[in-house]
Design an enzyme around this catalytic site. Structure first.
Site, PDB file in Angstrom:
ATOM      1  N   LYS A  15       0.840  -1.212   0.000  1.00  0.00           N
ATOM      2  CA  LYS A  15       0.000   0.000   0.000  1.00  0.00           C
ATOM      3  C   LYS A  15       0.870   1.255   0.000  1.00  0.00           C
ATOM      4  O   LYS A  15       0.662   2.165  -0.792  1.00  0.00           O
ATOM      5  CB  LYS A  15      -0.915   0.042   1.247  1.00  0.00           C
ATOM      6  CG  LYS A  15      -1.814  -1.150   1.422  1.00  0.00           C
ATOM      7  CD  LYS A  15      -2.709  -1.009   2.634  1.00  0.00           C
ATOM      8  CE  LYS A  15      -1.987  -0.956   3.966  1.00  0.00           C
ATOM      9  NZ  LYS A  15      -1.252  -2.186   4.333  1.00  0.00           N
ATOM     10  N   ARG A  90      -9.468   1.468   8.728  1.00  0.00           N
ATOM     11  CA  ARG A  90      -9.131   0.096   9.131  1.00  0.00           C
ATOM     12  C   ARG A  90     -10.247  -0.561   9.920  1.00  0.00           C
ATOM     13  O   ARG A  90     -10.141  -1.750  10.240  1.00  0.00           O
ATOM     14  CB  ARG A  90      -7.896   0.137  10.040  1.00  0.00           C
ATOM     15  CG  ARG A  90      -6.588   0.061   9.330  1.00  0.00           C
ATOM     16  CD  ARG A  90      -5.509   0.256  10.380  1.00  0.00           C
ATOM     17  NE  ARG A  90      -4.391  -0.611  10.169  1.00  0.00           N
ATOM     18  CZ  ARG A  90      -3.263  -0.217   9.589  1.00  0.00           C
ATOM     19  NH1 ARG A  90      -3.128   1.001   9.133  1.00  0.00           N
ATOM     20  NH2 ARG A  90      -2.269  -1.062   9.475  1.00  0.00           N
ATOM     21  N   ARG A 127      11.899  -6.138   5.302  1.00  0.00           N
ATOM     22  CA  ARG A 127      11.880  -4.689   5.057  1.00  0.00           C
ATOM     23  C   ARG A 127      12.909  -3.950   5.917  1.00  0.00           C
ATOM     24  O   ARG A 127      13.021  -4.175   7.116  1.00  0.00           O
ATOM     25  CB  ARG A 127      10.488  -4.124   5.365  1.00  0.00           C
ATOM     26  CG  ARG A 127      10.469  -2.595   5.364  1.00  0.00           C
ATOM     27  CD  ARG A 127       9.101  -2.003   5.378  1.00  0.00           C
ATOM     28  NE  ARG A 127       8.205  -2.624   6.330  1.00  0.00           N
ATOM     29  CZ  ARG A 127       6.882  -2.518   6.258  1.00  0.00           C
ATOM     30  NH1 ARG A 127       6.325  -1.832   5.297  1.00  0.00           N
ATOM     31  NH2 ARG A 127       6.130  -3.103   7.162  1.00  0.00           N
ATOM     32  N   ARG A 167      11.645  -1.809  11.078  1.00  0.00           N
ATOM     33  CA  ARG A 167      10.587  -1.171  11.857  1.00  0.00           C
ATOM     34  C   ARG A 167      10.349  -1.982  13.128  1.00  0.00           C
ATOM     35  O   ARG A 167      10.431  -3.203  13.111  1.00  0.00           O
ATOM     36  CB  ARG A 167       9.292  -1.137  11.018  1.00  0.00           C
ATOM     37  CG  ARG A 167       9.009   0.236  10.458  1.00  0.00           C
ATOM     38  CD  ARG A 167       7.904   0.235   9.465  1.00  0.00           C
ATOM     39  NE  ARG A 167       6.626  -0.297   9.935  1.00  0.00           N
ATOM     40  CZ  ARG A 167       5.505  -0.293   9.212  1.00  0.00           C
ATOM     41  NH1 ARG A 167       5.511   0.236   8.000  1.00  0.00           N
ATOM     42  NH2 ARG A 167       4.386  -0.806   9.680  1.00  0.00           N
ATOM     43  N   ARG A 178      -0.441  -8.419  13.694  1.00  0.00           N
ATOM     44  CA  ARG A 178      -1.049  -7.399  12.810  1.00  0.00           C
ATOM     45  C   ARG A 178      -1.963  -8.063  11.779  1.00  0.00           C
ATOM     46  O   ARG A 178      -3.037  -7.554  11.465  1.00  0.00           O
ATOM     47  CB  ARG A 178       0.056  -6.588  12.100  1.00  0.00           C
ATOM     48  CG  ARG A 178       0.746  -5.599  13.042  1.00  0.00           C
ATOM     49  CD  ARG A 178       2.112  -5.162  12.546  1.00  0.00           C
ATOM     50  NE  ARG A 178       2.096  -4.498  11.256  1.00  0.00           N
ATOM     51  CZ  ARG A 178       3.179  -4.318  10.500  1.00  0.00           C
ATOM     52  NH1 ARG A 178       4.364  -4.755  10.908  1.00  0.00           N
ATOM     53  NH2 ARG A 178       3.075  -3.695   9.347  1.00  0.00           N
TER      54      ARG A 178
HETATM   55  P1  AP5 Z   1       4.828  -1.539   1.852  1.00  0.00           P
HETATM   56  O1  AP5 Z   1       4.549  -0.746   0.641  1.00  0.00           O
HETATM   57  O2  AP5 Z   1       5.492  -0.865   3.001  1.00  0.00           O
HETATM   58  O3  AP5 Z   1       3.500  -2.281   2.348  1.00  0.00           O
HETATM   59  P2  AP5 Z   1       2.297  -1.746   3.224  1.00  0.00           P
HETATM   60  O4  AP5 Z   1       1.086  -2.425   2.713  1.00  0.00           O
HETATM   61  O5  AP5 Z   1       2.307  -0.249   3.251  1.00  0.00           O
HETATM   62  O6  AP5 Z   1       2.721  -2.366   4.612  1.00  0.00           O
HETATM   63  P3  AP5 Z   1       2.773  -1.777   6.084  1.00  0.00           P
HETATM   64  O7  AP5 Z   1       3.442  -2.840   6.897  1.00  0.00           O
HETATM   65  O8  AP5 Z   1       3.365  -0.408   6.124  1.00  0.00           O
HETATM   66  O9  AP5 Z   1       1.239  -1.686   6.382  1.00  0.00           O
HETATM   67  P4  AP5 Z   1       0.505  -1.640   7.714  1.00  0.00           P
HETATM   68  O10 AP5 Z   1      -0.871  -1.367   7.266  1.00  0.00           O
HETATM   69  O11 AP5 Z   1       0.646  -2.816   8.597  1.00  0.00           O
HETATM   70  O12 AP5 Z   1       1.283  -0.487   8.517  1.00  0.00           O
HETATM   71  P5  AP5 Z   1       0.945   1.025   8.820  1.00  0.00           P
HETATM   72  O13 AP5 Z   1       2.200   1.766   8.708  1.00  0.00           O
HETATM   73  O14 AP5 Z   1      -0.243   1.474   8.057  1.00  0.00           O
HETATM   74  O15 AP5 Z   1       5.669  -2.828   1.382  1.00  0.00           O
HETATM   75  C1  AP5 Z   1       6.135  -3.771   2.336  1.00  0.00           C
HETATM   76  C2  AP5 Z   1       7.499  -4.323   1.854  1.00  0.00           C
HETATM   77  O16 AP5 Z   1       7.293  -5.064   0.655  1.00  0.00           O
HETATM   78  C3  AP5 Z   1       8.518  -3.212   1.516  1.00  0.00           C
HETATM   79  O17 AP5 Z   1       9.806  -3.622   1.888  1.00  0.00           O
HETATM   80  C4  AP5 Z   1       8.399  -3.073  -0.003  1.00  0.00           C
HETATM   81  O18 AP5 Z   1       9.608  -2.637  -0.583  1.00  0.00           O
HETATM   82  C5  AP5 Z   1       8.040  -4.501  -0.422  1.00  0.00           C
HETATM   83  N1  AP5 Z   1       7.160  -4.543  -1.598  1.00  0.00           N
HETATM   84  C6  AP5 Z   1       6.173  -3.674  -1.923  1.00  0.00           C
HETATM   85  N2  AP5 Z   1       5.561  -4.052  -3.072  1.00  0.00           N
HETATM   86  C7  AP5 Z   1       6.178  -5.186  -3.458  1.00  0.00           C
HETATM   87  C8  AP5 Z   1       6.005  -6.079  -4.579  1.00  0.00           C
HETATM   88  N3  AP5 Z   1       5.049  -5.854  -5.508  1.00  0.00           N
HETATM   89  N4  AP5 Z   1       6.812  -7.162  -4.662  1.00  0.00           N
HETATM   90  C9  AP5 Z   1       7.777  -7.405  -3.715  1.00  0.00           C
HETATM   91  N5  AP5 Z   1       8.006  -6.603  -2.646  1.00  0.00           N
HETATM   92  C10 AP5 Z   1       7.205  -5.509  -2.521  1.00  0.00           C
HETATM   93  O19 AP5 Z   1       0.472   0.954  10.355  1.00  0.00           O
HETATM   94  C11 AP5 Z   1       1.384   0.676  11.392  1.00  0.00           C
HETATM   95  C12 AP5 Z   1       0.658   0.728  12.736  1.00  0.00           C
HETATM   96  O20 AP5 Z   1       0.116   2.058  12.958  1.00  0.00           O
HETATM   97  C13 AP5 Z   1      -0.562  -0.190  12.890  1.00  0.00           C
HETATM   98  O21 AP5 Z   1      -0.202  -1.504  13.257  1.00  0.00           O
HETATM   99  C14 AP5 Z   1      -1.352   0.542  13.980  1.00  0.00           C
HETATM  100  O22 AP5 Z   1      -0.782   0.326  15.253  1.00  0.00           O
HETATM  101  C15 AP5 Z   1      -1.153   2.004  13.616  1.00  0.00           C
HETATM  102  N6  AP5 Z   1      -2.177   2.513  12.688  1.00  0.00           N
HETATM  103  C16 AP5 Z   1      -1.952   3.004  11.427  1.00  0.00           C
HETATM  104  N7  AP5 Z   1      -3.101   3.374  10.851  1.00  0.00           N
HETATM  105  C17 AP5 Z   1      -4.079   3.107  11.761  1.00  0.00           C
HETATM  106  C18 AP5 Z   1      -5.494   3.245  11.725  1.00  0.00           C
HETATM  107  N8  AP5 Z   1      -6.125   3.718  10.640  1.00  0.00           N
HETATM  108  N9  AP5 Z   1      -6.202   2.865  12.814  1.00  0.00           N
HETATM  109  C19 AP5 Z   1      -5.576   2.393  13.913  1.00  0.00           C
HETATM  110  N10 AP5 Z   1      -4.235   2.215  14.010  1.00  0.00           N
HETATM  111  C20 AP5 Z   1      -3.487   2.580  12.931  1.00  0.00           C
END
Ligand code: AP5
Length: 251
Positions: A15, A90, A127, A167, A178
């Site tokens: 994402k 979410r 990552r 991270r 998660r």
């Molecule tokens: P990446 O693009 O970083 O994937 P992502 O889907 O963004 O993954 P995240 O782990 O960041 O998502 P998340 O939803 O768990 O975390 P968030 O930061 O929102 O890609 C991942 C890896 O794969 C990278 O190394 C990339 O290079 C690689 N990659 C990408 N595309 C690829 C491909 N096609 N092929 C191969 N490799 C690839 O949230 C973190 C925390 O914040 C949550 O756990 C929660 O505690 C809090 N939080 C955030 N938003 C909320 C909310 N709305 N409500 C409540 N708590 C929240």
């Protein structure tokens, strides 16, 4: 009409990677709730202290808190022509709040990136993130000596070199937690979106460039226009809007 995009999918689906590129290429801001919260933790602010432990355990922060953050961010002038939301909504409560926040903005396109769980765990464990500019790298694919070239070369990256770190919520145990929360709280919310005509699904198991192409096509198809028109739609909407420079007070 503005270009409003919500990226949906589990942790590690890509994402953030796709949101960043789509936003840059179409001239709209990427709003990542995860990035906003991590910056708050990094800066040691009240918000950061409030959410640090929850994030470290892979749990969601409270709906009211995160809805307030998104509402304020989307009210800024740079979001008038559209936005890419990454990590929000979410929960069903957040989805209802987003409907309310965007009521006057035209359609909201929701794209779910699908990737099998075991690939998600592999990606997240591999990552590494540049502490300075936030660039991502896969430590299993890239040799350590190639990592500096992958960062976005902000001043600090250029002078001192990027600092690649894992991270704090990317350990295998926390990623599985998660994912559990994703399937329990977020996946049912996606089913609620999937009945809408502006909902699309794309295969996230392809190479990033192919995922990018699929995303652009999906957004254009949902809006019923050629992909080449997306950017001009933003330009038209932004004409006459004064956007303060980054870091300027938003009043
Ligand atoms: P990446 O693009 O970083 O994937 P992502 O889907 O963004 O993954 P995240 O782990 O960041 O998502 P998340 O939803 O768990 O975390 P968030 O930061 O929102 O890609 C991942 C890896 O794969 C990278 O190394 C990339 O290079 C690689 N990659 C990408 N595309 C690829 C491909 N096609 N092929 C191969 N490799 C690839 O949230 C973190 C925390 O914040 C949550 O756990 C929660 O505690 C809090 N939080 C955030 N938003 C909320 C909310 N709305 N409500 C409540 N708590 C929240």
């Amino acid at each position: 009409m503005s270009l409003n995009l919500v990226m949906l999918g589990p942790p590690g689906a890509g994402k953030g990677t796709q949101a960043e590129r789509f936003a840059r290429e179409h001239g709209i801001p990427k709003v990542s709730t995860g990035d906003i919260l991590r910056e708050a933790v990094h800066s040691g602010s009240d918000l950061g202290r409030q959410v640090e432990k929850l994030m470290g355990r892979g749990e969601l922060v409270g709906d009211d808190l995160i809805i307030g953050i998104v509402r304020e961010r989307l009210s800024r002038p740079d979001a008038v022509a559209g936005f890419v939301l990454d990590g929000f909504p979410r929960t069903a409560t957040q989805a209802a709040a987003l409907d309310e926040i965007t009521r006057e903005r035209g359609p909201v396109i929701c794209v779910e990136i699908q990737v099998p769980d075991e690939e998600l765990v592999r990606r997240v464990r591999a990552r590494r993130v540049c502490e300075d500019c936030g660039a991502n790298a896969d430590a299993f694919v890239h040799q350590a000596e190639a990592l500096p070239d992958l960062c976005q070369n902000t001043d600090r990256c250029r002078t001192i070199g990027p600092k690649w770190v894992a991270r704090s919520d990317d350990s295998e145990a926390v990623v599985r937690e998660r994912l559990k929360i994703y399937w329990r709280d977020t996946r049912p919310m996606i089913d609620y979106y999937s009945a809408r005509p502006t909902f699309r699904r794309i295969d996230g198991l392809q190479k990033p460039e192919q995922v990018r192409e699929a995303l652009v096509s999906a957004v254009a198809a949902a809006l019923g226009m050629p992909a080449s028109q997306l950017r001009s739609m933003v330009k038209k909407k932004l004409s006459g809007v004064v956007i303060p420079p980054r870091g300027a007070r938003q009043g």
